[in-house]
Design an enzyme around this catalytic site. Structure first.
Site, PDB file in Angstrom:
ATOM      1  N   GLY A  14      71.330   8.388  20.893  1.00 10.67           N
ATOM      2  CA  GLY A  14      71.562   7.059  20.335  1.00 10.67           C
ATOM      3  C   GLY A  14      70.309   6.268  20.027  1.00 10.67           C
ATOM      4  O   GLY A  14      70.301   5.045  20.171  1.00 10.67           O
ATOM      5  N   ASN A  16      68.807   5.701  16.952  1.00 10.22           N
ATOM      6  CA  ASN A  16      69.092   4.797  15.837  1.00 10.22           C
ATOM      7  C   ASN A  16      70.193   3.812  16.177  1.00 10.22           C
ATOM      8  O   ASN A  16      70.209   2.689  15.672  1.00 10.22           O
ATOM      9  CB  ASN A  16      69.455   5.602  14.584  1.00 10.22           C
ATOM     10  CG  ASN A  16      68.221   6.016  13.807  1.00 10.22           C
ATOM     11  OD1 ASN A  16      67.446   5.168  13.375  1.00 10.22           O
ATOM     12  ND2 ASN A  16      68.039   7.310  13.640  1.00 10.22           N
ATOM     13  N   ARG A  67      89.310  20.112  12.472  1.00 12.83           N
ATOM     14  CA  ARG A  67      88.600  18.916  12.006  1.00 12.83           C
ATOM     15  C   ARG A  67      89.568  17.833  11.541  1.00 12.83           C
ATOM     16  O   ARG A  67      89.331  16.642  11.756  1.00 12.83           O
ATOM     17  CB  ARG A  67      87.644  19.288  10.865  1.00 12.83           C
ATOM     18  CG  ARG A  67      86.482  20.155  11.305  1.00 12.83           C
ATOM     19  CD  ARG A  67      85.473  20.332  10.175  1.00 12.83           C
ATOM     20  NE  ARG A  67      84.435  21.260  10.552  1.00 12.83           N
ATOM     21  CZ  ARG A  67      83.378  20.933  11.288  1.00 12.83           C
ATOM     22  NH1 ARG A  67      83.235  19.690  11.716  1.00 12.83           N
ATOM     23  NH2 ARG A  67      82.474  21.834  11.601  1.00 12.83           N
ATOM     24  N   MET A  92      76.962  14.453  14.966  1.00 11.74           N
ATOM     25  CA  MET A  92      76.831  15.852  14.564  1.00 11.74           C
ATOM     26  C   MET A  92      78.188  16.487  14.274  1.00 11.74           C
ATOM     27  O   MET A  92      78.548  17.528  14.838  1.00 11.74           O
ATOM     28  CB  MET A  92      76.084  16.629  15.648  1.00 11.74           C
ATOM     29  CG  MET A  92      74.737  16.044  16.003  1.00 11.74           C
ATOM     30  SD  MET A  92      73.628  15.918  14.569  1.00 11.74           S
ATOM     31  CE  MET A  92      73.249  17.647  14.291  1.00 11.74           C
ATOM     32  N   ARG A  93      78.929  15.855  13.388  1.00 17.64           N
ATOM     33  CA  ARG A  93      80.207  16.396  12.952  1.00 17.64           C
ATOM     34  C   ARG A  93      80.314  16.269  11.436  1.00 17.64           C
ATOM     35  O   ARG A  93      79.933  15.245  10.862  1.00 17.64           O
ATOM     36  CB  ARG A  93      81.380  15.624  13.571  1.00 17.64           C
ATOM     37  CG  ARG A  93      81.503  15.722  15.069  1.00 17.64           C
ATOM     38  CD  ARG A  93      82.049  17.057  15.509  1.00 17.64           C
ATOM     39  NE  ARG A  93      83.396  17.300  14.990  1.00 17.64           N
ATOM     40  CZ  ARG A  93      84.026  18.467  15.144  1.00 17.64           C
ATOM     41  NH1 ARG A  93      83.421  19.475  15.734  1.00 17.64           N
ATOM     42  NH2 ARG A  93      85.255  18.622  14.664  1.00 17.64           N
ATOM     43  N   LEU A  94      80.811  17.320  10.794  1.00 17.68           N
ATOM     44  CA  LEU A  94      81.118  17.238   9.378  1.00 17.68           C
ATOM     45  C   LEU A  94      82.504  16.620   9.238  1.00 17.68           C
ATOM     46  O   LEU A  94      83.475  17.109   9.824  1.00 17.68           O
ATOM     47  CB  LEU A  94      81.094  18.625   8.739  1.00 17.68           C
ATOM     48  CG  LEU A  94      79.719  19.293   8.634  1.00 17.68           C
ATOM     49  CD1 LEU A  94      79.866  20.701   8.057  1.00 17.68           C
ATOM     50  CD2 LEU A  94      78.779  18.461   7.784  1.00 17.68           C
ATOM     51  N   ASN A 109      74.893   6.643   6.528  1.00 16.30           N
ATOM     52  CA  ASN A 109      74.261   7.604   7.430  1.00 16.30           C
ATOM     53  C   ASN A 109      72.760   7.537   7.241  1.00 16.30           C
ATOM     54  O   ASN A 109      72.270   7.153   6.179  1.00 16.30           O
ATOM     55  CB  ASN A 109      74.763   9.019   7.100  1.00 16.30           C
ATOM     56  CG  ASN A 109      74.134  10.084   7.994  1.00 16.30           C
ATOM     57  OD1 ASN A 109      74.156   9.964   9.218  1.00 16.30           O
ATOM     58  ND2 ASN A 109      73.565  11.115   7.400  1.00 16.30           N
ATOM     59  N   HIS A 111      69.324  10.011   7.479  1.00 17.99           N
ATOM     60  CA  HIS A 111      68.919  11.417   7.500  1.00 17.99           C
ATOM     61  C   HIS A 111      67.401  11.489   7.616  1.00 17.99           C
ATOM     62  O   HIS A 111      66.692  10.778   6.901  1.00 17.99           O
ATOM     63  CB  HIS A 111      69.381  12.113   6.225  1.00 17.99           C
ATOM     64  CG  HIS A 111      69.032  13.568   6.184  1.00 17.99           C
ATOM     65  ND1 HIS A 111      69.670  14.500   6.971  1.00 17.99           N
ATOM     66  CD2 HIS A 111      68.097  14.241   5.471  1.00 17.99           C
ATOM     67  CE1 HIS A 111      69.156  15.697   6.735  1.00 17.99           C
ATOM     68  NE2 HIS A 111      68.201  15.558   5.828  1.00 17.99           N
ATOM     69  N   GLU A 176      62.830   5.212  10.612  1.00 18.41           N
ATOM     70  CA  GLU A 176      64.289   5.171  10.655  1.00 18.41           C
ATOM     71  C   GLU A 176      64.754   3.869  11.305  1.00 18.41           C
ATOM     72  O   GLU A 176      65.721   3.234  10.857  1.00 18.41           O
ATOM     73  CB  GLU A 176      64.837   6.363  11.429  1.00 18.41           C
ATOM     74  CG  GLU A 176      64.640   7.714  10.744  1.00 18.41           C
ATOM     75  CD  GLU A 176      65.153   8.854  11.602  1.00 18.41           C
ATOM     76  OE1 GLU A 176      66.244   8.710  12.182  1.00 18.41           O
ATOM     77  OE2 GLU A 176      64.462   9.888  11.693  1.00 18.41           O
TER      78      GLU A 176
END
Length: 217
Positions: A14, A16, A67, A92-94, A109, A111, A176
């Site tokens: 956590g 960010n 999912r 960390m999930r699509l 998001n 990156h 970031e």
């Protein structure tokens, strides 16, 4: 006046998330961090959020068969919490297409690379392996395809000859923490929005599209 409610989705420490929580603690920040949600019960960020007096929820992906069922449960929590905007912060999930479409234009998001370069994982190692001289980070709207959403804000840092993935990653992470709260503010204040698949920035907002940080020393 009630501020828009933001949910932060995490899977790990956590870092960010904390930058967003700290920014939103300022009286003039235009949104409140209403809840932090993790898909992992052991995520260290949950304890950090609780220490900052932010409510937390857990939707364990391992408790769901696929999912789609996980995303349905996650969406239900967001609706229950009356969330207006979603920030992914090391989540960390699509996410499935229907979930993303439900939150199109309301989910962002961050990156750790200058998209469209180095999508996916291990961005700092790949940047060093490719020999690029400029690296950085990107805040973008989330779309069904991973790491290709319309770009809100980017920050660039130089790549030094002495860099390792850890030293380069640390410089990128510092940026970031600067641009994620700034990008969230733009979206909340509707100074940045999606229009025909592209990000439109308020033409009267005088802000550079990138922050370039010179080498130390």
């Amino acid at each position: 006046m009630t501020r828009p409610r933001v949910a932060i989705l995490i899977s790990g420490r956590g870092s960010n998330m904390m930058s967003l929580i700290e920014a939103a603690a300022a009286p003039d920040f235009p949104a409140e961090i209403a809840v932090v949600i993790s898909n992992r019960p052991d995520a260290h960020g949950l304890a950090r959020a609780q220490a900052a007096n932010i409510p937390t929820r857990m939707v364990d992906h391992k408790a769901h068969a696929d999912r789609a069922s996980f995303d349905t449960a996650l969406h239900a929590v967001l609706v229950e919490e009356q969330i207006d905007l979603v920030c992914l912060a090391g989540f960390m999930r699509l996410l499935t297409g229907p979930f993303v479409e439900n939150w199109r234009g309301r989910m962002i998001n961050i990156h750790p690379a200058l998209l469209p370069s180095f999508k996916g994982l291990h961005t700092h190692e790949r940047a060093l392996a490719e020999g690029v001289r400029i690296h950085g980070c990107t805040v973008h709207f989330v779309t069904p395809e991973m790491d290709v959403g319309p770009i809100l804000m980017q920050a660039a840092v130089p790549v030094l000859d002495t860099d390792t993935p850890d030293t380069l990653g640390a410089r990128v992470l510092a940026q970031e923490h600067v641009i994620y709260p700034a990008a969230l503010r733009l979206v909340v204040e509707r100074r940045a929005m999606l229009r025909e698949g592209r990000v439109v920035i308020d033409e009267f907002m005088l802000a550079p599209p990138a922050l370039v940080v010179p080498p130390a020393g």
